[in-house]
Design an enzyme around this catalytic site. Structure first.
Site, mmCIF file in Angstrom:
data_model
loop_
_atom_site.group_PDB
_atom_site.id
_atom_site.type_symbol
_atom_site.label_atom_id
_atom_site.label_comp_id
_atom_site.label_asym_id
_atom_site.label_seq_id
_atom_site.Cartn_x
_atom_site.Cartn_y
_atom_site.Cartn_z
ATOM 1 C CD GLU A 33 -2.796 -1.077 5.493
ATOM 2 O OE1 GLU A 33 -2.856 -1.976 6.517
ATOM 3 O OE2 GLU A 33 -2.548 -0.021 5.600
ATOM 4 C CD GLU A 34 -1.667 3.014 7.424
ATOM 5 O OE1 GLU A 34 -2.398 2.794 8.455
ATOM 6 O OE2 GLU A 34 -0.535 2.790 6.968
ATOM 7 C CG ASP A 72 2.302 1.247 8.093
ATOM 8 O OD1 ASP A 72 2.418 0.510 7.225
ATOM 9 O OD2 ASP A 72 1.498 1.402 9.011
ATOM 10 C CG ASP A 78 1.594 -3.409 6.263
ATOM 11 O OD1 ASP A 78 2.389 -2.444 6.486
ATOM 12 O OD2 ASP A 78 0.305 -3.030 5.783
ATOM 13 C CG HIS A 120 -0.450 0.161 2.435
ATOM 14 N ND1 HIS A 120 -0.191 1.456 3.004
ATOM 15 C CD2 HIS A 120 0.072 -0.588 3.419
ATOM 16 C CE1 HIS A 120 0.251 1.318 4.534
ATOM 17 N NE2 HIS A 120 0.409 -0.024 4.581
ATOM 18 C CG HIS A 137 0.563 3.996 12.292
ATOM 19 N ND1 HIS A 137 -0.978 3.757 12.477
ATOM 20 C CD2 HIS A 137 0.956 3.470 11.303
ATOM 21 C CE1 HIS A 137 -1.156 3.158 11.355
ATOM 22 N NE2 HIS A 137 -0.173 3.079 10.757
#
Length: 409
Positions: free
Chosen positions: A229-230, A195, A250, A76, A330
């Site tokens: 995706e997030e 990420d 990922d 992603h 994150h």
């Protein structure tokens, strides 16, 4: 034991350069067109055909000897970010998160605010409401943490809501966190938004390697780059219907209580969505051992990936996840070049193998007699006895009767 897998130095250098370029291209979920242009141009450079879905996810194809698209690698390109929730009377901005992350990790971030004018952006800083110790003393340490307790101070001479309106800022404008990537001397890469972007760099490097060497894989392979995706639904649309094996790439969470590693690849057994495919995950583990690729197994409690979105949308595929080790996900994230290399080497090996069960997996369904239950790694598993005593098998059962009965009018 096979020969140890080694990533060519030219591939490694290209992967790092590509990752740094991706990291410096803002792409919060919902505003990903620019990064997809960058990724599309890269695929064009080495001649890999691809198409885009209506909303902008990318689906590329590597040639294979099979007649159908049998495999998929899913990554992603979208990241977490923010949106403007409100224009404040003091000339600052209220925020809501895009994706799931804490305001604690946004505080202090340098950001870009994107108005509806595609040629303009304004920089700023996410600050707590009480940001100066010289003004608030110990209150800067006791104030609550939450999105309602932070604001964006923009780098323009503004002091009112009207000033913000004149600049063209509006509710719903995207706010992207500036990544400030660093490549440390010891091989660590530190940045926001590893990420997602690190997985894309690995997948692009794989595509480049196979394309330049004109490798025809055992099975046609889709490389899918998702853009949501997030926010939870990345691979829910656009995946070819005849994919038999899917591996999502990922981050692997490096934190106390987890087993993921920063100097190798992690193969998760399960995440918040549930267990990954039993046979495919064990196959990946065997490949890592055979290729002498450093790896770890892990389970994640607060994590989901594109694999979950695909399965929930009805994809009839075996699905697994491989992850590059990531500390501080994150937030201010960190991975290591050795982890990206191990992830690359594992995927490189997997894509050159037959399907997990070549005959069975080539079709979406089949007869019970053909189901590869004999391949279970524990064929001596016993049935639970239905009565007292020792039972090595389920015992005699009634053969049943035909349904519906033949004498039904």
């Amino acid at each position: 034991m096979g020969k140890k897998a080694v990533m060519p130095e030219s591939d490694r250098a290209w992967m790092i350069d590509t990752l740094l370029a991706l990291l410096q291209t803002p792409s919060p979920s919902g505003r990903t067109d620019v990064v997809m242009q960058v990724i599309g141009d890269i695929f064009n450079d080495f001649g890999v055909p691809f198409s885009l879905t209506r909303r902008g996810a990318l689906i590329a194809e590597l040639p294979g000897k099979s007649q159908t698209t049998d495999r998929a690698v899913v990554v992603h390109a979208d990241t977490i970010g923010c949106m403007v929730r409100g224009l404040k009377d003091n000339g600052r901005l209220e925020l809501i998160p895009v994706g799931t992350f804490s305001a604690r990790f946004a505080t202090g971030a340098r950001v870009r605010i994107f108005s509806d004018d595609p040629d303009e952006f304004i920089t700023g800083t996410v600050l707590p409401l009480k940001a100066s110790g010289h003004a608030f003393g110990d209150e800067i340490d006791t104030q609550p943490t939450g999105w309602e307790h932070v604001e964006v101070r923009i780098d323009r001479k503004v002091s009112s809501r009207e000033d913000l309106v004149r600049l063209g800022i509006a509710v719903g404008d995207f706010v992207a966190l500036i990544t400030s990537p660093e490549l440390a001397a010891d091989g660590f890469i530190v940045s926001r938004h590893l990420d997602g972007k690190a997985g894309v760099a690995v997948a692009l490097t794989l595509a480049r390697s196979f394309a330049e060497k004109k490798v025809v894989l055992p099975h046609r392979t889709t490389i899918m780059v998702t853009i949501t995706e997030e926010v939870g639904h990345g691979a829910s649309d656009g995946l070819p219907a005849d994919v038999a094996e899917l591996v999502s790439v990922d981050n692997a969470v490096c934190a106390p209580g987890q087993h993921s590693i920063e100097d190798g690849v992690t193969i998760p057994m399960a995440d918040l969505h549930g267990p990954f495919d039993y046979h495919l995950t064990r196959k990946l583990c065997r490949l890592a051992e055979e290729q002498k690729i450093p790896y770890a197994r892990d389970v994640f409690r607060y994590y989901r990936s594109d694999a979950a979105a695909a399965i929930e949308a009805g994809a009839g595929t075996r699905a697994a996840l491989v992850g590059f080790g990531l500390d501080g996900s994150h937030g201010w994230e960190r991975t290591h070049i050795e982890s990206l290399e191990a992830t690359y080497n594992l995927l490189h090996a997997w894509l050159q193998t037959p399907l997990t069960f070549a005959k069975w997996d080539a079709h979406p369904s089949g007869k019970l007699r053909d189901f590869p239950s004999s391949q279970q790694p524990a064929p001596s598993e016993q049935w639970v006895p239905l009565a007292r005593g020792e039972h090595g098998d389920p015992g005699d059962v009634s053969p049943g009767s035909h349904w519906p009965p033949s004498d039904v009018p």
